[in-house]
Design a protein around this motif. Structure first.
Motif, PDB file in Angstrom:
ATOM      1  N   SER A 189      14.055  17.011  13.778  1.00 54.31           N
ATOM      2  CA  SER A 189      15.171  16.168  14.452  1.00 54.31           C
ATOM      3  C   SER A 189      14.617  15.586  15.572  1.00 54.31           C
ATOM      4  CB  SER A 189      16.530  17.129  14.497  1.00 54.31           C
ATOM      5  OG  SER A 189      17.487  16.315  15.123  1.00 54.31           O
ATOM      6  N   LEU A 190      13.917  16.311  16.594  1.00 53.32           N
ATOM      7  CA  LEU A 190      13.589  15.861  17.790  1.00 53.32           C
ATOM      8  C   LEU A 190      12.394  14.540  17.732  1.00 53.32           C
ATOM      9  CD1 LEU A 190      12.714  16.068  20.923  1.00 53.32           C
ATOM     10  CD2 LEU A 190      10.777  17.593  20.330  1.00 53.32           C
ATOM     11  N   LEU A 191      11.480  14.833  16.664  1.00 54.36           N
ATOM     12  CA  LEU A 191      10.562  13.586  16.384  1.00 54.36           C
ATOM     13  C   LEU A 191      11.272  12.632  15.798  1.00 54.36           C
ATOM     14  CD1 LEU A 191       7.812  15.871  14.857  1.00 54.36           C
ATOM     15  CD2 LEU A 191       7.845  14.914  17.018  1.00 54.36           C
ATOM     16  N   THR A 192      12.274  12.831  14.901  1.00 52.67           N
ATOM     17  CA  THR A 192      13.056  11.521  14.246  1.00 52.67           C
ATOM     18  C   THR A 192      13.774  10.693  15.387  1.00 52.67           C
ATOM     19  OG1 THR A 192      13.301  12.883  12.383  1.00 52.67           O
ATOM     20  CG2 THR A 192      14.949  11.131  12.715  1.00 52.67           C
ATOM     21  N   GLY A 193      14.425  11.452  16.317  1.00 51.28           N
ATOM     22  CA  GLY A 193      14.988  10.911  17.559  1.00 51.28           C
ATOM     23  C   GLY A 193      14.242  10.046  18.241  1.00 51.28           C
ATOM     24  N   LEU A 194      12.910  10.524  18.449  1.00 48.12           N
ATOM     25  CA  LEU A 194      11.773   9.735  19.304  1.00 48.12           C
ATOM     26  C   LEU A 194      11.550   8.619  18.639  1.00 48.12           C
ATOM     27  CD1 LEU A 194       9.879  12.707  20.908  1.00 48.12           C
ATOM     28  CD2 LEU A 194      11.560  11.398  22.097  1.00 48.12           C
ATOM     29  N   LEU A 195      11.371   9.006  17.394  1.00 47.13           N
ATOM     30  CA  LEU A 195      10.705   7.675  16.437  1.00 47.13           C
ATOM     31  C   LEU A 195      11.814   6.403  16.557  1.00 47.13           C
ATOM     32  CD1 LEU A 195       9.022   6.214  14.801  1.00 47.13           C
ATOM     33  CD2 LEU A 195      10.000   7.704  12.607  1.00 47.13           C
ATOM     34  N   LEU A 196      13.199   6.874  16.283  1.00 46.47           N
ATOM     35  CA  LEU A 196      14.183   5.707  16.445  1.00 46.47           C
ATOM     36  C   LEU A 196      14.404   5.168  17.773  1.00 46.47           C
ATOM     37  CD1 LEU A 196      16.794   7.965  14.347  1.00 46.47           C
ATOM     38  CD2 LEU A 196      15.612   5.787  13.425  1.00 46.47           C
ATOM     39  N   SER A 198      11.858   4.865  20.007  1.00 45.79           N
ATOM     40  CA  SER A 198      10.629   3.725  19.929  1.00 45.79           C
ATOM     41  C   SER A 198      10.906   2.590  19.349  1.00 45.79           C
ATOM     42  CB  SER A 198       9.452   4.640  19.631  1.00 45.79           C
ATOM     43  OG  SER A 198       9.409   4.886  18.420  1.00 45.79           O
ATOM     44  N   ILE A 199      11.711   2.694  18.009  1.00 47.98           N
ATOM     45  CA  ILE A 199      11.757   1.362  17.367  1.00 47.98           C
ATOM     46  C   ILE A 199      13.025   0.485  18.070  1.00 47.98           C
ATOM     47  CG2 ILE A 199      12.274   0.667  15.093  1.00 47.98           C
ATOM     48  CD1 ILE A 199      11.088   2.933  14.028  1.00 47.98           C
ATOM     49  N   PHE A 200      14.008   1.137  18.194  1.00 47.64           N
ATOM     50  CA  PHE A 200      15.390   0.456  18.468  1.00 47.64           C
ATOM     51  C   PHE A 200      15.882   0.368  19.899  1.00 47.64           C
ATOM     52  CE2 PHE A 200      15.637   2.191  14.100  1.00 47.64           C
ATOM     53  CZ  PHE A 200      16.039   0.881  13.332  1.00 47.64           C
ATOM     54  N   ASP A 201      15.376   1.397  20.728  1.00 41.89           N
ATOM     55  CA  ASP A 201      15.848   1.382  22.010  1.00 41.89           C
ATOM     56  C   ASP A 201      14.786   1.912  23.187  1.00 41.89           C
ATOM     57  OD1 ASP A 201      17.507   1.218  24.237  1.00 41.89           O
ATOM     58  OD2 ASP A 201      18.746   2.961  23.763  1.00 41.89           O
ATOM     59  N   ALA A 202      13.592   1.368  22.847  1.00 42.55           N
ATOM     60  CA  ALA A 202      12.406   1.763  23.593  1.00 42.55           C
ATOM     61  C   ALA A 202      12.750   1.488  25.193  1.00 42.55           C
ATOM     62  CB  ALA A 202      11.019   1.065  23.323  1.00 42.55           C
ATOM     63  N   PRO A 203      12.417   2.301  26.017  1.00 42.60           N
ATOM     64  CA  PRO A 203      12.494   2.293  27.468  1.00 42.60           C
ATOM     65  C   PRO A 203      11.413   1.361  28.187  1.00 42.60           C
ATOM     66  CG  PRO A 203      11.976   4.667  27.150  1.00 42.60           C
ATOM     67  CD  PRO A 203      12.185   3.957  25.503  1.00 42.60           C
ATOM     68  N   ASN A 204      11.863   0.843  29.138  1.00 47.94           N
ATOM     69  CA  ASN A 204      10.851  -0.129  29.780  1.00 47.94           C
ATOM     70  C   ASN A 204      10.336   0.556  31.068  1.00 47.94           C
ATOM     71  OD1 ASN A 204       9.255  -2.228  30.443  1.00 47.94           O
ATOM     72  ND2 ASN A 204      11.024  -3.817  31.248  1.00 47.94           N
ATOM     73  N   ALA A 328      15.519   7.728  31.262  1.00 51.02           N
ATOM     74  CA  ALA A 328      15.272   6.517  30.459  1.00 51.02           C
ATOM     75  C   ALA A 328      15.756   6.639  28.797  1.00 51.02           C
ATOM     76  CB  ALA A 328      13.887   5.928  30.420  1.00 51.02           C
ATOM     77  N   THR A 329      15.825   8.101  28.073  1.00 51.16           N
ATOM     78  CA  THR A 329      16.142   8.039  26.676  1.00 51.16           C
ATOM     79  C   THR A 329      17.551   7.939  26.677  1.00 51.16           C
ATOM     80  OG1 THR A 329      16.470  10.609  26.941  1.00 51.16           O
ATOM     81  CG2 THR A 329      14.162   9.480  26.691  1.00 51.16           C
TER      82      THR A 329
END
Length: 404
Positions: A189-196, A198-204, A328-329
């Motif tokens: 679940s953690l890795l899934t959240g981080l992947l999403l 990075s794709i849809f809401d990557a912090p700047n 930032a997450t």
């Protein structure tokens, strides 16, 4: 009297007890503590107009110094004993700072720590905790932790883009246990959240502009009657009865008998040390310890406590940079992860609370705790314990009779 530990595990025994699930639980417990609870520190600090350097010093105490205690006691007692800071106490401090100077608040912290140390050494706290039926304590735990479950459901509606995939992956890895042995459900679940993210809401974030090393800001304490009257008793009750009570109840439900008097004494001593860098009182954390005992072999749970301690130390000493990255997450990521981690804990809490004995007292305790009532600056969890105990004494006196 404090409880003496058994033989301290050697390095060979640490290797023998090593289990990947304990490391995973330690990582998840740390991530939980370094997210939502950390946001409370930042909110209180900025709301009180405190400088960034002082807030970073708070985090150094809450994580770095308390991480040392978590590592040492988990290792020495072979139990998952994760210590952080009292969140209700942090909120209480934020309110007090609207009326009191910070140096007087520090003086109250020191006196609170000294009081907890004396009570722990006297053995009084252990006797009090043993007198409260476990069903009523677990009802209080269920009431406190219920929010994690309901927040998880709310984010399914408000942040479905990240909540639903994380829940689906968690469910899949739980149902198909063979796969879950290689990828634990919470890690998936953690890795899934981080992947999403990075794709849809990557912090700047400009990594080269982050400041990393924390510097302690020492505040000279001032003892004042008004600060002590407002803070000492509520803080001591919150730590010794409510916060430590949650942690001890979670551990007991998992088969670990927590050394209550040692914990109280350690919280007192460490609270005096963390006060010098501006941090609120130390406590045995309920949610993080709940994550540590949520899965894996019981004899390896203390490895998770050592893991939390090590990660907390690193986080505390390098807190300025880590704070920037974590904040930032998206908030939904941490809430969903924490909610999934708490599901098994909530199930155990409800099962333990509403058995045949003390069930009415447990119900009263649960309702008062969930209500969020606050009297004399003391939170609902304490009043829930008190109301539940009184209710059982009045309506279920037979349950207090010893069984043959």
């Amino acid at each position: 009297m404090i409880e003496l530990p058994g033989p301290i595990p050697s390095l060979r025994e640490l290797r023998r007890d090593f289990h990947i699930q304990a490391i995973v639980n330690g990582l998840l417990g740390f991530i939980f503590s370094a997210s939502g609870p950390l946001a409370i520190i930042l909110s209180v600090g900025t709301g009180a107009g405190m400088p960034a350097a002082l807030i970073a010093s708070w985090v150094l105490g809450c994580f770095g110094i308390n991480g040392v205690l978590s590592l040492v006691l988990s290792w020495v007692y072979r139990k998952p004993l994760a210590f952080f800071w009292t969140i209700p106490g942090m909120v209480l401090m934020g309110e007090a700072l609207t009326r009191l100077p910070f140096d007087e608040v520090i003086g109250a912290y020191l006196l609170t720590g000294a009081l907890m140390l004396v009570l722990g050494l006297s053995g009084l706290i252990g006797r009090i905790m043993k007198a409260i039926p476990i069903a009523i304590v677990m009802a209080m735990v269920a009431g406190v932790f219920l929010k994690f479950g309901t927040d998880l459901i709310r984010h399914v509606q408000s942040d479905a883009w990240i909540a639903v995939p994380m829940i689906l992956v968690f469910t899949t890895l739980t149902v198909f246990a063979r796969i879950g042995r290689f990828i634990p459900p919470l890690i998936g679940s953690l890795l899934t959240g981080l992947l999403l993210i990075s794709i849809f809401d990557a912090p700047n974030i400009a990594l080269d502009q982050l400041h990393w090393l924390a510097h302690p800001v020492v505040t000279a304490p001032v003892l004042s009657l008004r600060a002590c009257l407002e803070l000492v008793v509520p803080l001591a009750i919150t730590v010794l009865v409510v916060q430590n009570g949650q942690g001890a109840a979670v551990l007991r439900a998992a088969g670990h008998e927590a050394p209550i008097n040692t914990i109280a004494s350690a919280c007192g001593l460490w609270s005096m040390m963390t006060a010098m860098v501006g941090s609120v009182s130390t406590c045995l954390t309920g949610p993080t310890n709940a994550i540590l005992v949520s899965s894996g072999p019981k004899e390896s749970h203390y490895i998770g406590g050592i893991t939390v301690g090590l990660l907390a130390m690193l986080f505390g000493f390098f807190s300025p940079g880590f704070i920037s990255l974590l904040m930032a997450t998206p908030a939904a990521f941490i809430v969903v992860l924490g909610g999934l981690a708490m599901l098994k804990v909530l199930q155990t809490a409800f099962q333990s609370a509403f058995k045949a004995q003390f069930s009415f007292g447990a119900l009263v305790c649960f309702l008062v705790t969930v209500s969020g009532i606050q009297i004399a600056s003391i939170g609902a969890a304490f009043w829930g314990l008190l109301a539940g105990y009184i209710a059982s004494r009045l309506f279920e006196p037979a349950d207090f009779q010893p069984t043959n």
